[in-house]
Structures are given as C-alpha cells and as structure tokens.
Write a protein that holds these residues in place. Structure first.
Motif, mmCIF file in Angstrom:
data_model
loop_
_atom_site.group_PDB
_atom_site.id
_atom_site.type_symbol
_atom_site.label_atom_id
_atom_site.label_comp_id
_atom_site.label_asym_id
_atom_site.label_seq_id
_atom_site.Cartn_x
_atom_site.Cartn_y
_atom_site.Cartn_z
ATOM 1 N N TYR A 73 34.818 35.673 29.645
ATOM 2 C CA TYR A 73 35.063 37.067 29.251
ATOM 3 C C TYR A 73 34.252 37.418 27.994
ATOM 4 O O TYR A 73 33.596 38.455 27.941
ATOM 5 C CB TYR A 73 36.561 37.303 29.010
ATOM 6 C CG TYR A 73 36.865 38.683 28.505
ATOM 7 C CD1 TYR A 73 36.912 39.765 29.387
ATOM 8 C CD2 TYR A 73 37.077 38.932 27.150
ATOM 9 C CE1 TYR A 73 37.175 41.039 28.932
ATOM 10 C CE2 TYR A 73 37.341 40.205 26.685
ATOM 11 C CZ TYR A 73 37.389 41.256 27.585
ATOM 12 O OH TYR A 73 37.635 42.528 27.122
ATOM 13 N N LYS A 76 38.189 30.938 31.371
ATOM 14 C CA LYS A 76 38.263 32.361 31.732
ATOM 15 C C LYS A 76 37.965 33.239 30.499
ATOM 16 O O LYS A 76 37.197 34.201 30.569
ATOM 17 C CB LYS A 76 39.642 32.677 32.307
ATOM 18 C CG LYS A 76 39.846 34.101 32.723
ATOM 19 C CD LYS A 76 41.252 34.274 33.283
ATOM 20 C CE LYS A 76 41.600 35.735 33.404
ATOM 21 N NZ LYS A 76 43.005 35.945 33.726
ATOM 22 N N ASN A 134 41.657 26.053 32.286
ATOM 23 C CA ASN A 134 41.309 27.201 33.117
ATOM 24 C C ASN A 134 41.372 28.501 32.315
ATOM 25 O O ASN A 134 40.488 29.361 32.409
ATOM 26 C CB ASN A 134 42.232 27.251 34.341
ATOM 27 C CG ASN A 134 41.763 28.233 35.377
ATOM 28 O OD1 ASN A 134 40.564 28.420 35.585
ATOM 29 N ND2 ASN A 134 42.712 28.859 36.051
#
Length: 170
Positions: free
Chosen positions: A154, A150, A146
């Motif tokens: 980004y 993420k 996860n």
C-alpha cells in the motif's frame, strides 16, 4: 457548550511499547497539501512523480534522523504524500532505553508510538515555524507477515493511486 467525546484511537489493553510493527498515518492540519506534489507523467512509461516541497524535505530529514533519538525504533517503510505521511514503524526490543524520549525523561508504557509521532511533529514544527499537523494520528498494529506485506505494498503504490486515496482533495 459541551465538547464532543473523542473515540479512543488506541487498541484497549495493547502495550504500545512491546516489540512489533505499527502502521502510522500522520495528516497535515486541514489536509493542506504542503508536503509534496504529485506530477503525473506525460508519456506511456512515465509514472507519477512525488516531488517533496520544502516542508516535505524537512519531514523526510526528521524521519531519517529519528533513529538518533530512539535506538529501538526503526522506520521500515514510509511515503510522504501531499497531505499525509504513512510509515511502518517497528519497535525492535523491549530494552529500557526505549522508555526514554529525546529529552531523557521517562515515557509511560503504551505510548512509545505516540511519543515518537509527537517528537517528530514537534521537531518539524520547530523548523516550519508553525504547527502544520493534525492533532491526532492513526495507528494500526500489524498483526502478521501477510498484514505487513499488504501495508508495505500500500505504501509502495500510494503515489500511483493518489487520486483514489481517501486523503485526496483538489
């Protein structure tokens, strides 16, 4: 005059030579925007374009070629922004080869990521003819899938959100 004490940037007790993924940010000295220029599109479908400068092209070439020096390090994702670079760097094995840098000299454990960043900066600076990098870099240990996704997102959207970026300056 006493120098200010620097806050340690590494996670105490973590072995930075173990297999895993790391999110690394390297900034230019004084956050000068010398690596790229972000051009905002004029049409509805035109997203911002990230155009590398000559400095950015050199940095890009060294990122792509760092695998020639480090067999067990892989750059999974990166973006070169005007004044900083984000990378996901993976150490792929615990092989003893990773403990040697480009010169063949042993690298202490806990410093493979730092050695990689140092080598990258040195190679770039040699071509630039001067030091353009901030002395320190930032790293984050990617702890799970996860977290990895993420950070990947980004990096993928960093150009789109440039004006909201903490490194943005006019």
């Amino acid at each position: 005059m006493e120098l200010a004490k620097r806050k340690p940037t590494r996670l105490k007790g973590h072995d930075y030579s173990t297999p895993g993924a790391y999110f690394v940010t390297i900034c230019t000295k004084d956050r000068k925007q010398i690596l790229s220029e972000i051009i905002v599109g004029t049409g509805v479908l035109d997203g911002p374009k990230n155009i590398l400068t000559s400095y950015g092209i050199i940095a890009n070439n060294h990122i792509v070629n760092m695998g020639d020096f480090y067999d067990n390090i892989r750059i999974d994702k990166y973006v070169i922004m005007p004044n900083h670079i984000h990378m996901i760097i993976s150490i792929t094995t615990n092989d003893s080869k990773i403990t040697n840098g480009p010169s063949g000299t042993p690298v202490p454990t806990n410093s493979i990521i730092a050695k990689f960043v140092s080598t990258f900066k040195r190679f770039c600076n040699k071509e630039y003819g001067r030091n353009v990098w901030q002395s320190r870099s930032h790293d984050h240990i990617i702890r799970n899938k996860n977290d990895y996704e993420k950070i990947w997102n980004y990096i993928d959207t960093n150009v789109l959100k440039w004006e909201l970026d903490c490194f943005y300056n006019e």
